[in-house]
Design a protein around this motif. Structure first.
Motif, PDB file in Angstrom:
ATOM      1  N   ASP A 180       1.052  -1.031  -0.060  1.00  8.97           N
ATOM      2  CA  ASP A 180       0.127   0.255  -0.036  1.00  8.97           C
ATOM      3  C   ASP A 180       0.964   1.303   0.162  1.00  8.97           C
ATOM      4  O   ASP A 180       1.260   1.708   0.908  1.00  8.97           O
ATOM      5  N   PRO A 181       1.146   1.749  -1.215  1.00  5.95           N
ATOM      6  CA  PRO A 181       2.148   2.922  -1.239  1.00  5.95           C
ATOM      7  C   PRO A 181       1.500   4.073  -0.516  1.00  5.95           C
ATOM      8  O   PRO A 181       2.511   5.080  -0.321  1.00  5.95           O
ATOM      9  N   GLU A 182       0.180   4.087  -0.258  1.00  2.70           N
ATOM     10  CA  GLU A 182      -0.330   5.454   0.365  1.00  2.70           C
ATOM     11  C   GLU A 182      -0.439   5.071   1.968  1.00  2.70           C
ATOM     12  O   GLU A 182      -1.031   6.057   2.729  1.00  2.70           O
ATOM     13  N   ALA A 183       0.211   4.020   2.239  1.00  2.00           N
ATOM     14  CA  ALA A 183       0.340   3.821   3.928  1.00  2.00           C
ATOM     15  C   ALA A 183       0.673   5.085   4.543  1.00  2.00           C
ATOM     16  O   ALA A 183       1.805   5.488   3.901  1.00  2.00           O
ATOM     17  N   ILE A 184       0.141   5.386   5.629  1.00  4.05           N
ATOM     18  CA  ILE A 184       0.696   6.594   6.595  1.00  4.05           C
ATOM     19  C   ILE A 184       1.877   6.326   7.220  1.00  4.05           C
ATOM     20  O   ILE A 184       1.598   5.455   8.167  1.00  4.05           O
ATOM     21  N   LYS A 212       2.269   4.168  19.565  1.00  3.03           N
ATOM     22  CA  LYS A 212       2.298   3.491  20.808  1.00  3.03           C
ATOM     23  C   LYS A 212       0.501   4.079  21.463  1.00  3.03           C
ATOM     24  O   LYS A 212      -0.033   3.210  22.274  1.00  3.03           O
ATOM     25  N   LEU A 213       0.434   5.151  21.088  1.00  2.79           N
ATOM     26  CA  LEU A 213      -0.976   5.337  21.521  1.00  2.79           C
ATOM     27  C   LEU A 213      -2.247   4.725  21.083  1.00  2.79           C
ATOM     28  O   LEU A 213      -3.097   4.347  21.675  1.00  2.79           O
ATOM     29  N   LEU A 214      -1.913   4.270  19.814  1.00  4.08           N
ATOM     30  CA  LEU A 214      -3.076   3.569  19.195  1.00  4.08           C
ATOM     31  C   LEU A 214      -3.099   2.341  19.810  1.00  4.08           C
ATOM     32  O   LEU A 214      -4.186   1.697  20.090  1.00  4.08           O
ATOM     33  N   ARG A 215      -1.996   1.554  20.072  1.00  2.00           N
ATOM     34  CA  ARG A 215      -2.015   0.394  20.781  1.00  2.00           C
ATOM     35  C   ARG A 215      -2.576   0.611  22.341  1.00  2.00           C
ATOM     36  O   ARG A 215      -3.295  -0.363  22.635  1.00  2.00           O
ATOM     37  N   VAL A 216      -2.425   1.263  22.831  1.00  2.00           N
ATOM     38  CA  VAL A 216      -2.817   1.886  24.188  1.00  2.00           C
ATOM     39  C   VAL A 216      -4.312   2.027  24.370  1.00  2.00           C
ATOM     40  O   VAL A 216      -4.936   1.443  24.963  1.00  2.00           O
ATOM     41  N   PHE A 217      -4.826   2.816  23.094  1.00  2.00           N
ATOM     42  CA  PHE A 217      -6.119   3.104  23.125  1.00  2.00           C
ATOM     43  C   PHE A 217      -7.123   1.707  22.862  1.00  2.00           C
ATOM     44  O   PHE A 217      -8.062   1.510  23.192  1.00  2.00           O
ATOM     45  N   ALA A 218      -6.421   0.756  21.956  1.00  2.00           N
ATOM     46  CA  ALA A 218      -7.096  -0.587  21.587  1.00  2.00           C
ATOM     47  C   ALA A 218      -7.306  -1.228  22.660  1.00  2.00           C
ATOM     48  O   ALA A 218      -8.396  -1.915  22.593  1.00  2.00           O
ATOM     49  N   LYS A 219      -6.371  -1.148  23.910  1.00  2.00           N
ATOM     50  CA  LYS A 219      -6.508  -2.189  25.192  1.00  2.00           C
ATOM     51  C   LYS A 219      -7.202  -1.409  26.111  1.00  2.00           C
ATOM     52  O   LYS A 219      -7.792  -1.763  27.169  1.00  2.00           O
ATOM     53  N   ARG A 255     -11.285   3.324  33.030  1.00  2.00           N
ATOM     54  CA  ARG A 255     -10.130   3.716  33.613  1.00  2.00           C
ATOM     55  C   ARG A 255      -9.252   4.823  33.135  1.00  2.00           C
ATOM     56  O   ARG A 255      -8.458   5.196  33.533  1.00  2.00           O
ATOM     57  N   LEU A 256      -9.875   5.546  32.204  1.00  2.75           N
ATOM     58  CA  LEU A 256      -9.732   6.599  31.575  1.00  2.75           C
ATOM     59  C   LEU A 256      -9.215   7.824  32.569  1.00  2.75           C
ATOM     60  O   LEU A 256     -10.245   8.451  33.234  1.00  2.75           O
ATOM     61  N   GLY A 257      -7.775   8.478  32.655  1.00  5.06           N
ATOM     62  CA  GLY A 257      -7.674   9.525  33.529  1.00  5.06           C
ATOM     63  C   GLY A 257      -7.422  10.838  32.586  1.00  5.06           C
ATOM     64  O   GLY A 257      -7.788  10.840  31.599  1.00  5.06           O
ATOM     65  N   GLN A 258      -7.052  11.840  33.375  1.00  6.63           N
ATOM     66  CA  GLN A 258      -6.628  12.975  32.492  1.00  6.63           C
ATOM     67  C   GLN A 258      -5.658  12.706  31.586  1.00  6.63           C
ATOM     68  O   GLN A 258      -4.457  12.115  32.176  1.00  6.63           O
ATOM     69  N   ILE A 259      -5.469  12.976  30.130  1.00  6.75           N
ATOM     70  CA  ILE A 259      -4.489  12.844  29.319  1.00  6.75           C
ATOM     71  C   ILE A 259      -4.180  13.964  28.640  1.00  6.75           C
ATOM     72  O   ILE A 259      -5.083  14.660  27.903  1.00  6.75           O
ATOM     73  N   ASP A 260      -2.728  14.064  28.345  1.00  9.42           N
ATOM     74  CA  ASP A 260      -2.245  15.414  27.503  1.00  9.42           C
ATOM     75  C   ASP A 260      -1.783  14.890  26.151  1.00  9.42           C
ATOM     76  O   ASP A 260      -0.752  14.195  26.244  1.00  9.42           O
ATOM     77  N   VAL A 261      -2.213  15.249  25.255  1.00  5.13           N
ATOM     78  CA  VAL A 261      -1.807  14.807  23.852  1.00  5.13           C
ATOM     79  C   VAL A 261      -1.778  16.015  22.885  1.00  5.13           C
ATOM     80  O   VAL A 261      -2.648  16.728  22.914  1.00  5.13           O
ATOM     81  N   LYS A 262      -0.650  16.155  22.179  1.00  5.39           N
ATOM     82  CA  LYS A 262      -0.452  17.367  21.423  1.00  5.39           C
ATOM     83  C   LYS A 262      -1.423  17.240  20.272  1.00  5.39           C
ATOM     84  O   LYS A 262      -1.882  16.186  19.832  1.00  5.39           O
ATOM     85  N   GLN A 263      -1.900  18.590  19.866  1.00  3.32           N
ATOM     86  CA  GLN A 263      -2.890  18.603  18.962  1.00  3.32           C
ATOM     87  C   GLN A 263      -2.402  17.952  17.516  1.00  3.32           C
ATOM     88  O   GLN A 263      -3.242  17.233  16.747  1.00  3.32           O
ATOM     89  N   ASP A 302      -4.355  15.285  15.536  1.00  3.96           N
ATOM     90  CA  ASP A 302      -4.856  15.289  14.091  1.00  3.96           C
ATOM     91  C   ASP A 302      -4.523  14.089  13.243  1.00  3.96           C
ATOM     92  O   ASP A 302      -5.097  13.658  12.316  1.00  3.96           O
ATOM     93  N   SER A 303      -3.260  13.658  13.736  1.00  3.88           N
ATOM     94  CA  SER A 303      -2.894  12.456  12.940  1.00  3.88           C
ATOM     95  C   SER A 303      -3.503  11.241  13.448  1.00  3.88           C
ATOM     96  O   SER A 303      -3.890  10.471  12.354  1.00  3.88           O
TER      97      SER A 303
END
Length: 248
Positions: free
Chosen positions: A180-184, A192-199, A204-212, A216-217
């Motif tokens: 897939d040449p258009e893979a991002i 790492k965040l995607l893997r954390v979110f999946a599980k 149990r979600l606390g306050q989380i600070d993620v850059k804008q 967007d990504s």
């Protein structure tokens, strides 16, 4: 037959001059449509229990396609969500996504708890976008569309640069990227965040600070995956897109 359930109103529409039909997502029996007679009247005792996002105890009689409400008590009104345009827009998206993903009376206690926790997170001013991203991933998991995030979809390699491909259903390594040449390209922190979110359990979600920029990504990845594998047009998503387009 009479039912007593704990439910969240995920849809509410006018029916006739003074009534409403609400769609409840309940822990016990899943999604069910119920007529609330007189809900549109100013002094109706059932006006509040028929509002979107309301979580409560509902007693109704059902003999055909629709139930008829007999009694209801609010557990959590979530009025702060309805009073905030951004919270209401994202909550509406999660509600509509739930409505479209589930069949009638398809019980799913886990997803019910996740939606309940997501609404509580919005009430508690936790990050709106992150909460929504995590809930979307729970919808995918329950619908059988969970992307492969632990290793390359093609060769199972789990080291080195990775790319996200919606069409192939997960991540690709550098060697397999030609599939897939258009893979991002994925920054290590984003993967790492995607893997954390999946599980992650939203309860149990606390306050989380993620850059804008990271959010967007994540949005780009999640939207591309949704469009490739689910593709159902949602009015609430169109509204979110308009809000973002005009900077509301």
């Amino acid at each position: 037959m009479q039912y007593r359930v704990q439910g969240i109103v995920i849809r509410s529409m006018d029916y006739g001059e003074g009534n409403k039909i609400i769609t409840l997502f309940s822990r016990e029996i899943g999604k069910v449509a119920v007529i609330v007679r007189g809900a549109k009247k100013v002094k109706s005792r059932y006006a509040s229990v028929s509002q979107l996002f309301t979580y409560g105890d509902y007693l109704f009689f059902k003999s055909g396609q629709l139930g008829t409400l007999n009694h209801a008590e609010i557990v959590e009104s979530h009025h702060t969500i309805r009073g905030d345009l951004h919270k209401a827009a994202y909550a509406s998206y999660m509600a509509e996504l739930t409505d479209r993903a589930l069949g009638d009376q398809e019980a799913n206690a886990f997803l019910f708890e996740q939606l309940k926790a997501a609404l509580t997170a919005l009430d508690e001013d936790k990050d709106i976008q992150i909460t929504t991203f995590i809930y979307e991933m729970k919808i995918w998991m329950q619908a059988g569309y969970q992307p492969e995030l632990d290793a390359c979809v093609s060769c199972s390699r789990d080291q080195g640069d990775m790319y996200f491909s919606a069409p192939v259903g997960g991540i690709l390594c550098e060697n397999c990227r030609p599939r897939d040449p258009e893979a991002i390209p994925l920054a290590p922190g984003t993967l790492k965040l995607l893997r954390v979110f999946a599980k992650m359990d939203l309860r149990r979600l606390g306050q989380i600070d993620v850059k804008q920029a990271t959010k967007d990504s994540l949005k780009q990845l999640i939207r591309s995956y949704y469009d490739a594998h689910i593709g159902v047009q949602l009015k609430s998503r169109s509204f979110l897109d308009q809000m973002e387009k005009y900077g509301v």
